[in-house]
Design an enzyme around this catalytic site. Structure first.
Site, PDB file in Angstrom:
ATOM      1  N   PRO A  98       6.716  12.706  -2.496  1.00  0.00           N
ATOM      2  CA  PRO A  98       5.744  13.573  -1.571  1.00  0.00           C
ATOM      3  C   PRO A  98       4.428  12.844  -1.573  1.00  0.00           C
ATOM      4  O   PRO A  98       3.714  12.667  -0.353  1.00  0.00           O
ATOM      5  CB  PRO A  98       5.847  14.823  -2.248  1.00  0.00           C
ATOM      6  CG  PRO A  98       6.934  14.634  -2.975  1.00  0.00           C
ATOM      7  CD  PRO A  98       7.267  13.445  -3.532  1.00  0.00           C
ATOM      8  N   LYS A  99       3.797  12.567  -2.766  1.00  0.00           N
ATOM      9  CA  LYS A  99       2.260  12.216  -2.479  1.00  0.00           C
ATOM     10  C   LYS A  99       2.105  10.862  -1.772  1.00  0.00           C
ATOM     11  O   LYS A  99       1.021  11.103  -0.826  1.00  0.00           O
ATOM     12  CB  LYS A  99       1.612  12.031  -3.838  1.00  0.00           C
ATOM     13  CG  LYS A  99       0.349  12.291  -3.954  1.00  0.00           C
ATOM     14  CD  LYS A  99      -0.226  12.045  -5.533  1.00  0.00           C
ATOM     15  CE  LYS A  99      -1.494  12.535  -5.343  1.00  0.00           C
ATOM     16  NZ  LYS A  99      -2.303  12.569  -6.722  1.00  0.00           N
ATOM     17  N   THR A 100       2.796  10.029  -2.043  1.00  0.00           N
ATOM     18  CA  THR A 100       2.690   8.723  -1.318  1.00  0.00           C
ATOM     19  C   THR A 100       3.242   8.705   0.109  1.00  0.00           C
ATOM     20  O   THR A 100       2.755   8.323   1.158  1.00  0.00           O
ATOM     21  CB  THR A 100       3.197   7.664  -2.043  1.00  0.00           C
ATOM     22  OG1 THR A 100       4.679   7.778  -2.278  1.00  0.00           O
ATOM     23  CG2 THR A 100       2.672   7.300  -3.273  1.00  0.00           C
ATOM     24  N   GLY A 126       6.883   4.314   7.503  1.00  0.00           N
ATOM     25  CA  GLY A 126       5.475   3.546   7.453  1.00  0.00           C
ATOM     26  C   GLY A 126       5.255   3.595   9.036  1.00  0.00           C
ATOM     27  O   GLY A 126       4.037   3.648   9.545  1.00  0.00           O
ATOM     28  N   GLU A 127       6.359   3.315   9.811  1.00  0.00           N
ATOM     29  CA  GLU A 127       5.923   2.852  11.422  1.00  0.00           C
ATOM     30  C   GLU A 127       5.762   4.343  12.281  1.00  0.00           C
ATOM     31  O   GLU A 127       4.798   4.566  12.918  1.00  0.00           O
ATOM     32  CB  GLU A 127       7.178   2.310  11.865  1.00  0.00           C
ATOM     33  CG  GLU A 127       7.593   1.061  11.044  1.00  0.00           C
ATOM     34  CD  GLU A 127       6.553   0.097  10.654  1.00  0.00           C
ATOM     35  OE1 GLU A 127       5.556  -0.281  11.655  1.00  0.00           O
ATOM     36  OE2 GLU A 127       6.896  -0.646   9.692  1.00  0.00           O
ATOM     37  N   GLY A 147       0.824  -1.250  -0.037  1.00  0.00           N
ATOM     38  CA  GLY A 147       0.103   0.063  -0.104  1.00  0.00           C
ATOM     39  C   GLY A 147       0.770   1.377  -0.040  1.00  0.00           C
ATOM     40  O   GLY A 147       0.368   2.267  -0.623  1.00  0.00           O
ATOM     41  N   ILE A 158      12.361  13.225   1.301  1.00  0.00           N
ATOM     42  CA  ILE A 158      11.119  12.469   0.939  1.00  0.00           C
ATOM     43  C   ILE A 158      11.270  12.164  -0.630  1.00  0.00           C
ATOM     44  O   ILE A 158      11.412  13.260  -1.319  1.00  0.00           O
ATOM     45  CB  ILE A 158       9.967  13.661   1.397  1.00  0.00           C
ATOM     46  CG1 ILE A 158       9.711  13.760   2.754  1.00  0.00           C
ATOM     47  CG2 ILE A 158       8.683  13.116   0.740  1.00  0.00           C
ATOM     48  CD1 ILE A 158       9.721  12.570   3.406  1.00  0.00           C
TER      49      ILE A 158
END
Lengths: 327, 707
Positions: free
Chosen positions: B600-602, B672-673, B459, B597
């Site tokens: 950026p969007k994801t 993610g975390e 995802g 980054i």
């Protein structure tokens, strides 16, 4: 396979006739609860009579009453101009229930007929007197955070999950029921039952009867009203406690008042003692507090739901506050 | 291409496929002769199966086989002694309620479902305990060391501090429950050739597990998992139900599809284990921390141990000379847990970051000032400098955006009618990992670049990030770059977990691109062209349809010299209703400090998802078990509450976006975390600020606020 017969009919008369032939038949309308129950093995009707084509979807004013057909969807009722104008409490209560997708298919009659959401009722490996009379109540000494504090029995402490029905109980609605012999009309408040010794029965609909329509008197309760639903998330969650409140004010004096609660009993819980107290009184916080106190007479917690003993009166007070501030 | 044409950002490369339904998830593959498996589960919590009556199921229409411990479908490793205790279909022991005990395979899903209901098990029941809190109190219950005790300076120094506190924090079981249900399609063919369509965070890991259990060469096993409908950690291992699916296919010689039910998602694929933690904090009157003690107990199963990093953060997050931690796991009769987003660190951060707020309050300090005052310059645990850390800047950005200056230090100060407003802050931190991965790059004369690696995308947008890395290096338009993943035959990469994919696989993409560039440059020189000539022309001139490079990439010595972490700061504003106890998160500002980054969007989407998950952890999520039966009560989406749109306010996501000079060529650290870690404490702290009520038990539901 668990086989069942699927029938479809387009008139109330033939639907009733089909029902008469087989007491194990069930009407299928929106199916938002019935299908779940079938999938979970809680119920296994031998015959499903699809009544979605029966023309009972009317929402109209007839004299001093508003008639709502049993097959009008929750969305159709909630968004209908007549309901928004004359029975806004009902519209609000409906919109507090389920999700937009469910409301789009769920019907008024189906909403009345929905079963409790008690987890023990849905798990066929657990005891539940409602699902299997005599097997015991899992919730009594188990996870009963969502359960009843009023009118409970030793056999069952489940609550009726509907929001719509709470508003209808408050609004003095009547239900028109029909069987092959004809129609009868009962007060909405008498439609659902307390669990008593027969928790398997949710309501007083007879096995040969069909819900035809609701009749709701038009009153002066469209100005100061509120439906307050306290729940674990902002949408798509059943009520911990909900309150339907509406009153008529004359110089800040309450001339008519309706109060009912959801999430606290096996049926929508009308607060008549609180209503009687408020009638003729000033719409003040201290009177609201007293009314809330009166409402709690006989309330009993079962452990995890003890918080409702505090939440319920608080919610009554806040619903009345918000109804008052609508003016 | 001119540099100014380079894109800094792009839409998700597979976004159109996903929203138009063309992205194919494991359960959507149609194989010739496909059959359907449905699992029968135990209805007792502990004991033995004494009899399993499968006759009725076998005779039901469409049924091909019922597999169970009675017929033990062949799995070489399970036929040997040792190995896991809970060998599916090789044991008659019941370790928890809901354990799979048989699989019915039929020619339709509905027939398999019905036949599964006809399998009747008889059991010899044994006493059990699923209540973690009860096990903790029981002196006879096992308590296993989950992590070595840690001590720096004086043990329990907080006890003698000028200002001290000691509090306990409780976290219930939470479940991952991604939208996509778990399962697998397995197709075992003659000559031990196996193809599986899986929902996995690691195709190589799934391949390896199947190879080990069935003792066949990994090359015989093809694992496909191109699209995954959410993992959050639950797909980091190959679960018994997946082994069962492969077994069943081998047994009947046909492909078998298993998709478990939502209720089974609560018992077959792990969860975030319950935890009980004690934090002791000591400080001097000026607000310098003088002692931190973090003791944690986590839940595990009786048949397999599970540990996670619950007490990691306490060791380095704050400047303090005296720190000690301990972490033990306590077995109960439930299914084994697994990492869930932010894993143990999110559990630990709830306790630690709540306690830090409590200490600031005890000192009558602004909790932000208190954190800044105790912000460490170096990592005292590892005795190394941080590779990069911009926490103070992040505090500043977040405080300004949330309107921290409106916050009153005295709880319950901001009241409007029945609504009380509060502000809270918390830090999140997670190890900035970088593993080893290989990527193949094929640069083609048609101007396109194909990149391949056996990594996953559960995802976060793996393909999008990799595409942007290659785009910037190769200056090839984004739509000419394809990144292939989720296929075990591609060059190996680790599982997608621990926020490591971008750092690990991205580095290999970087190295492949650099290698391709130098190959092109050499070819250009060799053929008398300008070394900066466009690769299409160079390839054409050399009559080459394509060139291909495979690179393995891993970190070097820099990891020995620096302490590498990603950080996040979560600011929240809440409104709490004084009469009903309802908590609404009304504003969120998250600041990520995770190096460059890349996408950026994801990256923003990651932070949004973390915040939503954080609201769930803080306010709504709790898997409830009736300990008399050992069964889950709320094992469905109506009763297990994840936040809905109406619970989520606008989320203001910010990034420091400064490269980490040491982590990898991109300077990018995982995120993610950290998107989730600490968030729940920010909410709890805000609820305290609003009401003066300190709630140390998640989720913060109306009953607790009123209580």
């Amino acid at each position: 396979m668990i086989n069942f017969q699927y029938l479809r009919t387009s008139s109330a008369k033939s639907a009733i006739a089909l029902l008469l032939k087989d007491k194990n038949a069930k009407f299928l309308a929106g199916g938002t609860n019935l299908i779940d129950l079938m999938k979970r093995g809680v119920t296994a009707p031998e015959k499903l009579i699809d009544i979605n084509h029966v023309p009972l979807k009317q929402i109209e004013q007839v004299g001093s009453k508003i008639h709502i057909g049993a097959l009008a969807t929750n969305t159709a009722v909630a968004e209908h101009a007549l309901i928004k104008e004359k029975l806004p409490l009902l519209s609000w209560a409906l919109q507090a229930g389920a999700s937009a997708q469910l409301r789009n298919v769920a019907t008024v009659g189906g909403n009345m007929m929905q079963r409790t959401r008690c987890g023990y009722f849905y798990d066929t490996e657990m005891p539940c007197n409602k699902r299997q009379p005599g097997s015991g109540c899992g919730a009594m000494e188990g996870f009963n955070r969502m359960h009843a504090i009023f009118g409970t029995s030793e056999k069952c402490i489940a609550v009726h999950p509907s929001d719509m029905c709470v508003a209808l109980a408050a609004l003095d609605a009547e239900v028109v029921l029909a069987n092959h012999k004809g129609e009868r009309k009962i007060a909405f408040r008498d439609f659902h039952r307390l669990a008593g010794d027969t928790p398997q029965l949710d309501n007083n609909l007879k096995t040969d009867e069909m819900i035809i329509r609701l009749e709701i008197p038009v009153s002066n309760l469209a100005k100061n009203y509120h439906y307050l639903k306290v729940r674990d998330r902002a949408s798509y969650a059943f009520a911990l406690v909900s309150v339907a409140a509406a009153f008529e004010l004359n110089n800040n004096k309450i001339t008519d008042v309706r109060l009912a609660m959801g999430g606290v009993a096996h049926k929508p819980w009308r607060l008549t003692a609180s209503e009687d107290f408020l009638k003729g009184k000033e719409a003040s916080l201290s009177n609201f507090e007293k009314a809330a106190e009166l409402a709690m007479k006989g309330a009993k917690g079962f452990g995890e739901n003890n918080f409702k003993l505090k939440l319920a009166p608080n919610t009554i007070i806040e619903a009345l506050n918000l109804a008052k501030s609508k003016a | 291409m001119e540099k100014r044409m380079l894109k800094e950002d792009t839409d998700r490369v597979d976004g159109i496929l996903k929203v138009t339904g063309r992205a194919k998830y494991f359960a959507e593959y149609e194989l010739p002769g496909l059959t359907y498996g449905v699992l029968v589960t135990s209805t007792i919590t502990k004991g033995k199966i004494t009899a399993l009556d499968t006759k009725a199921a076998e005779n039901a229409p469409g049924v091909i086989a019922v597999v169970s411990h009675l017929n033990k479908p062949s799995a070489a490793a399970y036929e040997q002694e040792g190995g896991p205790q809970m060998k599916i279909f090789y044991t008659d022991k019941i370790f928890y309620n809901g354990q799979p005990i048989a699989m019915v395979v039929a020619n339709t899903f509905e027939r398999a479902t019905h036949a599964a209901s006809l399998v009747k098990a008889t059991y010899a029941k044994e006493e059990f305990n699923t209540d973690f809190a009860k096990a903790l109190k029981d002196p006879k219950a096992k308590k296993l060391q989950g992590q070595a005790d840690y001590k720096r300076g004086i043990e329990n120094a907080y006890k003698t501090a000028e200002v001290k506190l000691e509090e306990r924090y409780f976290l219930p079981i939470e479940t991952h429950n991604p939208m996509e249900l778990h399962g697998m399609i397995a197709d075992w063919r003659p000559n031990n050739q196996v193809t599986v369509y899986a929902k996995t965070q690691g195709v190589k890991s799934t391949q390896g597990t199947i190879a080990n259990v069935f003792k066949i060469p990994p090359e015989n096993i093809q694992v496909n998992s191109e699209f995954v409908g959410g993992g959050f950690g639950m797909a980091l291992r190959t679960w018994p139900l997946e082994i069962a699916t492969v077994m069943a296919s081998k047994h009947i010689g046909k492909p078998v599809k298993v998709v478990i039910t939502r209720a089974q998602m609560f018992t077959m694929v792990g969860n975030r284990p319950a935890a009980i933690q004690t934090i002791g904090l000591g400080a001097d009157k000026d607000g310098k921390l003088t002692g931190i003690t973090h003791r944690a107990y986590g839940e595990t199963s009786t048949y397999e141990n599970f540990t996670e990093g619950v007490v990691n953060m306490a060791k380095f997050m704050y400047q303090c000379d005296n720190v000690n931690t301990s972490y033990a796991i306590v077995p109960v009769d439930l299914g084994v847990p697994i990492w869930m987003r932010g894993p143990g660190e999110a559990t630990g951060a709830f306790a630690l970051e709540s306690a830090i707020d409590e200490m600031a309050h005890a000192l009558d300090m602004d909790p932000l000032d208190f954190r800044i005052k105790n912000d460490p310059e170096t990592d005292q645990q590892k005795n190394k400098p941080f590779s990069s850390k911009n926490i103070k800047e992040a505090y500043k950005i977040g405080a300004e955006k949330i309107g921290w200056s409106n916050r009153k230090n005295k709880p319950g100060s901001l009241v409007e009618g029945q609504w009380q407003t509060g502000y809270g802050v918390s830090v999140g931190v997670f190890n900035a990992n970088r593993g080893k991965a290989s990527v193949k790059g094929i640069l083609k004369a048609d101007g396109s670049l194909l990149l391949q690696s056996a990594t996953s995308d559960i995802g976060p947008g793996t393909g999008t990030g990799m595409t942007l890395i290659a785009h910037k290096l190769m200056k090839i338009p984004v739509d000419k770059i394809t990144f292939e993943l989720g296929d075990s035959s591609l060059p190996p990469a680790p599982s997608q977990g621990g926020s490591a994919t971008l750092s690990t696989v991205g580095s290999a993409v970087n190295d492949v691109c650099e290698a391709l560039k130098s190959t092109i440059s050499e070819l250009a020189i060799h053929s008398g062209m300008d070394p900066t000539a466009n690769f299409v022309e160079v390839l054409k001139k050399n009559n080459l349809p394509a060139i291909e490079v495979t690179k393995e990439s891993h970190s070097g010595k820099e990891r020995d010299n620096y302490s590498m972490y990603s950080f996040s700061i979560h600011f929240v504003q809440v409104k709490v209703h004084a009469l009903t106890g309802v908590v609404k998160v009304s504003k969120i500002v998250s600041v990520g400090d995770s190096g460059t980054i890349v996408s950026p969007k994801t990256a923003r989407s990651q932070m949004l998802g973390g915040a939503v998950g954080g609201i769930g952890m803080a306010l709504t999520e709790e898997a409830v078990i009736d300990h008399r039966y050992g069964r889950y009560i709320n094992n469905n989406f109506a009763d297990y509450h994840v936040p809905v749109n109406a619970d989520v306010p606008e989320i203001d996501v910010n990034f420091i976006n400064k490269p980490d000079p040491y982590i990898n060529p991109m300077g990018a650290k995982g995120m993610g975390e950290i998107a989730l870690i600490g968030f729940s404490a920010a909410v709890a702290n805000a609820v305290f600020n609003a009401t003066g009520k300190r709630i140390r038990s998640l989720p913060i539901t109306p009953d607790k606020v009123l209580g």
